[in-house]
Motif scaffolding. Structure first.
Motif, short mmCIF file in Angstrom:
data_model
loop_
_atom_site.label_atom_id
_atom_site.label_comp_id
_atom_site.label_asym_id
_atom_site.label_seq_id
_atom_site.Cartn_x
_atom_site.Cartn_y
_atom_site.Cartn_z
N LEU A 1 0.85 -1.20 0.00
CA LEU A 1 0.00 0.00 0.00
C LEU A 1 0.88 1.24 0.00
CD1 LEU A 1 -2.59 -1.19 2.67
CD2 LEU A 1 -2.81 -1.27 0.18
N ALA A 2 2.02 1.12 0.66
CA ALA A 2 3.06 2.15 0.64
C ALA A 2 4.35 1.39 0.90
CB ALA A 2 2.81 3.19 1.74
N ASP A 3 5.48 2.09 0.77
CA ASP A 3 6.77 1.44 1.03
C ASP A 3 6.79 0.79 2.40
OD1 ASP A 3 8.02 1.80 -1.27
OD2 ASP A 3 9.34 3.43 -0.63
N TRP A 4 6.12 1.44 3.34
CA TRP A 4 6.21 1.00 4.73
C TRP A 4 4.98 0.25 5.20
CZ3 TRP A 4 2.43 3.24 7.80
CH2 TRP A 4 1.80 4.35 7.24
N LEU A 5 4.01 0.04 4.32
CA LEU A 5 2.76 -0.58 4.75
C LEU A 5 2.32 -1.64 3.74
CD1 LEU A 5 0.60 -0.29 7.01
CD2 LEU A 5 -0.67 1.17 5.43
N TRP A 6 2.38 -2.89 4.16
CA TRP A 6 2.02 -3.99 3.27
C TRP A 6 0.80 -4.74 3.79
CZ3 TRP A 6 7.42 -6.79 2.64
CH2 TRP A 6 8.33 -5.87 2.06
N LEU A 7 -0.03 -5.13 2.83
CA LEU A 7 -1.20 -5.95 3.16
C LEU A 7 -0.94 -7.33 2.55
CD1 LEU A 7 -4.24 -5.93 4.11
CD2 LEU A 7 -4.80 -5.35 1.75
N TYR A 8 -1.12 -8.39 3.34
CA TYR A 8 -0.85 -9.70 2.75
C TYR A 8 -1.98 -10.69 3.02
CZ TYR A 8 0.47 -11.28 7.44
OH TYR A 8 0.46 -11.59 8.76
N GLY A 9 -2.08 -11.68 2.15
CA GLY A 9 -3.02 -12.77 2.34
C GLY A 9 -2.31 -14.07 1.98
N ILE A 10 -2.35 -15.03 2.90
CA ILE A 10 -1.66 -16.30 2.65
C ILE A 10 -2.58 -17.46 2.99
CG2 ILE A 10 0.17 -17.82 3.55
CD1 ILE A 10 1.98 -15.44 3.61
N LEU A 11 -2.65 -18.43 2.09
CA LEU A 11 -3.44 -19.63 2.36
C LEU A 11 -2.49 -20.78 2.68
CD1 LEU A 11 -6.19 -21.05 2.44
CD2 LEU A 11 -5.87 -21.59 0.02
N SER A 12 -2.58 -21.29 3.90
CA SER A 12 -1.68 -22.37 4.30
C SER A 12 -2.44 -23.67 4.51
CB SER A 12 -0.99 -22.03 5.63
OG SER A 12 -0.19 -20.90 5.49
N VAL A 13 -1.70 -24.75 4.35
CA VAL A 13 -2.19 -26.05 4.76
C VAL A 13 -1.33 -26.46 5.95
CG1 VAL A 13 -2.53 -28.45 4.11
CG2 VAL A 13 -2.77 -26.64 2.40
N GLY A 14 -1.98 -26.87 7.02
CA GLY A 14 -1.19 -27.21 8.20
C GLY A 14 -1.75 -28.42 8.90
N GLY A 15 -1.01 -28.89 9.87
CA GLY A 15 -1.50 -30.02 10.63
C GLY A 15 -0.87 -30.04 12.00
N GLU A 16 -1.59 -30.64 12.96
CA GLU A 16 -1.02 -30.80 14.29
C GLU A 16 -1.07 -32.27 14.67
OE1 GLU A 16 -2.63 -28.16 17.20
OE2 GLU A 16 -2.10 -26.38 16.04
N TYR A 17 -0.11 -32.68 15.48
CA TYR A 17 -0.01 -34.08 15.83
C TYR A 17 0.48 -34.18 17.27
CZ TYR A 17 1.70 -38.88 15.90
OH TYR A 17 1.93 -40.18 16.21
N GLY A 18 -0.14 -35.07 18.04
CA GLY A 18 0.35 -35.27 19.40
C GLY A 18 -0.67 -35.99 20.24
#
Lengths: 151, 605
Positions: free
Chosen positions: B503-520
């Motif tokens: 949006l500016a040099d100092w201001l970023w907007l991000y969107g990330i789609l992750s696949v994750g898992g937990e085990y225990g």
């Protein structure tokens, strides 16, 4: 699940390892100017020509398709060095020739022992002559650069 | 002063014993000059040579016996008929300077040929920065340049690289063998123009050149010693016996009074080794920056006026280069930028060779009709001024109304919200981070989190390029059961991709789609897999960095379904010291919410 975890660790480490420490075991020859490769067929003839036409240049060494010494060293007389240099740096040289100045022109001027400013201007003025078609041969370019530099 | 006495002593000793014709070489054999020149390493009371191939040590016992090696070399090198000295010019010169051998290297034809080609005139340490968009390469890489006295430029110098001779191996095999010493490390030489092409133009990595302030004598010794190492094989360990460690070994061989390799027993991060060299007073006398093609391209795009930029966009889209409306002088920048852009696209495999050539020449023919412009020298952020690699962090906070103190330790390297001067903006690479937490009321110490590896790379898309952003991680962590409020440890892995918008040099907007898992064992039915879309804002403004994010987990089990809000603010007090405030709000689909906040500081060392 353990297997998956193991695979993830390995992939992660692999990513780290290959990117930070990828190693070129070929000795470093011929990394440059990929776009200009594959057309060096006439190089031996040109070397013969340069030896005939410009006897002052010592191009006594037989040359492979790449101008790089198998030990990775810059070697040989002006002609051989220029050929090797231009083959590996054609992209930057084309840019510098069009702009009339730049590091590759300073380097070539040093090899030929001519003034780099004059060489830069002359190369820029003769750009269309040096690069007269889209499929120039490095050997042609080398000859033309020598011609323009009057060596 | 002690040293002077010592040398005087061995000198006197030497001249006396010469008269007696019985020489005791012990003092020479254990002098730092000899030990370091042959890369002996102390192993208890014994010595072991680092180099693995037998012919690096000429005496049968040479690899384990510095004195036997010294005596053997003196006897071989003194024999004028024996050309063994030609293989070891640095040793020969040193022994000669100690008056232990006589003669010269004039008849060593191969050695003389190499020197004639290389024409050495100085030594420069090279640091190649990270790949753009690849935080895994944040550690960098180092190599050596032997500067040349040839007329022209340093493009005619030679680069010397130490690397694993991995043959055709790649991927997992390379990583595994590289980590555990499965390869031999070897030195390779190439023209410096090849180094420039490989790093600057193909991999798009900036090169930093640190010229070493060496005496003529030391320069000669450096080059001679590299010559000695030309066939050396040294078992390669990715973590500690790597490219950068070996450069320190060579520097120590040349300047034995330096103790550069100390402290790099377990791992030698290239940037850390560079810092070590830079910390030696007056050892570096000049620094030069050679920006990568992509860096130049970005700078050129930033430099253009709006009119120039739209001409540039039109040029690369329609391949027409007349650019009406611009003055002749104004046309230079867009034309040169287009050429750089075509080269970048071709190298990245986005453009066919035929098309690339046609477009390139059309642009350059137009360019050649315009006058030269003065070159803009780019200024980069010098990587050795980046924060130190190790981090310790202290904080205090409250988690579900339970107050705690926490200490976090990380051997390497940087987090997204750490000070990123000299590193990649928007990139984080955390290795083996552990967080220990002590809950005050319950008098309980827990391992809150153990991160094996965590990588994040936010790269903003702009009007020319649209790179992907990444996030991935592998860790053990404490988690809570929202129904019972019990806590337990789980393993967590995730990988995701997305886009970042500047949006500016100092201001970023991000969107990330992750696949994750937990085990225990703590989890109901032991495990779950989840989709984890996340949006967030990352800001990097002067000494401040902050990040807010919202993540929704859609899991294969109710237990994993949750919303997670996070906020973090960091303020730099100095290069290595920052204060940090954090807030987390976790809202599971069922059961109780969790809130946590903390405040503390981070220190890099």
């Amino acid at each position: 699940m353990k297997k998956i975890l193991g695979a993830v660790v390995l992939t992660a480490v692999m990513n780290l390892a290959t990117s930070a420490h990828a190693v070129d075991s070929t000795g470093g020859c011929g990394l440059g100017s990929m776009a200009w490769r594959g057309q060096s067929g006439i190089i031996p003839q040109v070397l013969a020509m340069t030896t005939n036409e410009m006897a002052s240049h010592t191009i006594g060494v037989t040359i492979g398709t790449s101008g790089c010494d198998p030990n990775g060293r810059i070697t040989g007389g002006t002609g051989r060095m220029m050929l090797a240099f231009l083959e590996d740096n054609m992209e930057q040289f084309a840019m510098d020739a069009a702009a009339g100045k730049g590091e590759t022109i300073e380097t070539l001027a040093g090899m030929m022992n001519v003034d780099s400013e004059t060489l830069g201007k002359d190369l820029q003025n003769n750009f269309a002559y040096i690069f007269d078609n889209d499929n120039v041969e490095v050997a042609d370019v080398t000859l033309k650069v020598m011609e323009i530099a009057h060596v | 002063m002690k040293r002077l006495f010592f040398l005087t002593f061995i000198f006197l000793f030497n001249s006396l014993s010469l008269q007696a014709k019985v020489i005791d070489y012990s003092a020479y054999a254990i002098s730092p000059e000899w030990i370091k020149l042959l890369h002996y390493q102390k192993d208890g009371d014994d010595y072991v040579g680092l180099v693995d191939n037998d012919d690096f040590y000429v005496s049968e016992d040479g690899r384990y016996n510095p004195k036997a090696e010294l005596e053997a070399e003196i006897s071989f090198f003194s024999d004028a008929e024996n050309d063994l000295k030609c293989s070891f010019p640095a040793r020969f010169e040193w022994l000669k300077a100690q008056n232990l051998v006589t003669g010269n290297l004039d008849n060593c034809s191969e050695y003389q040929n190499v020197m004639k080609d290389i024409q050495p005139n100085g030594v420069t340490l090279l640091f190649t920065d990270s790949y753009m968009r690849n935080p895994a390469s944040l550690f960098g890489h180092t190599l050596i340049r032997i500067d040349t006295a040839r007329k022209g430029t340093q493009m005619l110098a030679h680069g010397v690289n130490f690397g694993a001779d991995s043959g055709a191996d790649d991927g997992v095999v390379f990583a595994f063998k590289g980590l555990f010493g499965g390869y031999m490390g070897v030195y390779s030489v190439s023209p410096y123009w090849d180094v420039i092409n490989a790093y600057n133009n193909i991999e798009n990595r900036d090169i930093w050149e640190y010229h070493l302030n060496l005496t003529d004598e030391e320069q000669k010794k450096f080059v001679n010693h590299l010559y000695e190492l030309r066939n050396a094989q040294i078992q390669y360990f990715f973590l500690n016996k790597n490219c950068s460690y070996m450069i320190l070994e060579i520097l120590e061989a040349v300047k034995p009074e330096l103790e550069l390799t100390e402290g790099f027993d377990w791992w030698a991060i290239p940037l850390d080794t560079l810092k070590r060299v830079k910390d030696v007073p007056c050892l570096i006398d000049d620094i030069n920056y050679r920006p990568a093609r992509y860096t130049k391209l970005q700078a050129q795009i930033d430099e253009m006026s709006d009119a120039q930029f739209s001409a540039f966009k039109q040029g690369i889209k329609e391949h027409q280069y007349e650019m009406e409306g611009l003055t002749e002088e104004e046309k230079v920048l867009p034309l040169e930028t287009m050429y750089q852009y075509y080269q970048y696209e071709y190298t990245a495999g986005e453009m066919e060779l035929k098309e690339y050539r046609k477009n390139s020449f059309a642009v350059l023919r137009r360019r050649s009709k315009l006058a030269s412009l003065p070159e803009q020298k780019l200024k980069g952020e010098e990587p050795s001024n980046a924060h130190d690699s190790r981090q310790i962090a202290f904080s205090g906070g409250e988690n579900r109304h339970l107050s705690y103190m926490e200490i976090a330790l990380r051997p390497a390297y940087t987090a997204l919200t750490d000070n990123n001067f000299g590193l990649i903006k928007g990139a984080g690479l955390k290795v083996l981070e552990s967080k220990w937490r002590y809950y005050m009321q319950r008098h309980r110490l827990v391992l809150q989190q153990f991160t094996i590896l965590d990588i994040v790379a936010l790269t903003p898309t702009d009007s020319v390029f649209s790179p992907w952003s990444y996030s991935s991680g592998l860790e053990l962590k404490r988690t809570y059961n929202s129904r019972t409020l019990d806590e337990g440890t789980v393993a967590d892995a995730h990988f995701g991709m997305g886009k970042t918008l500047g949006l500016a040099d100092w201001l970023w907007l991000y969107g990330i789609l992750s696949v994750g898992g937990e085990y225990g064992g703590f989890l109901p039915r032991n495990q779950f897999v989840a989709l984890e879309p996340e949006i967030g804002i990352f800001s990097n403004f002067e000494r401040w960095r902050w990040q807010v994010s919202a993540q929704k987990n859609i899991a294969t089990q109710d237990f994993g379904n949750r919303l997670l809000y996070k906020a973090e603010a960091v303020f730099d007090i100095s290069k290595n010291l920052a204060v940090v405030g954090k807030y987390e709000n976790e809202r599971p689909e069922h059961g109780y919410n969790r809130q946590e906040f903390s405040f503390g500081f981070r220190y890099n060392f």
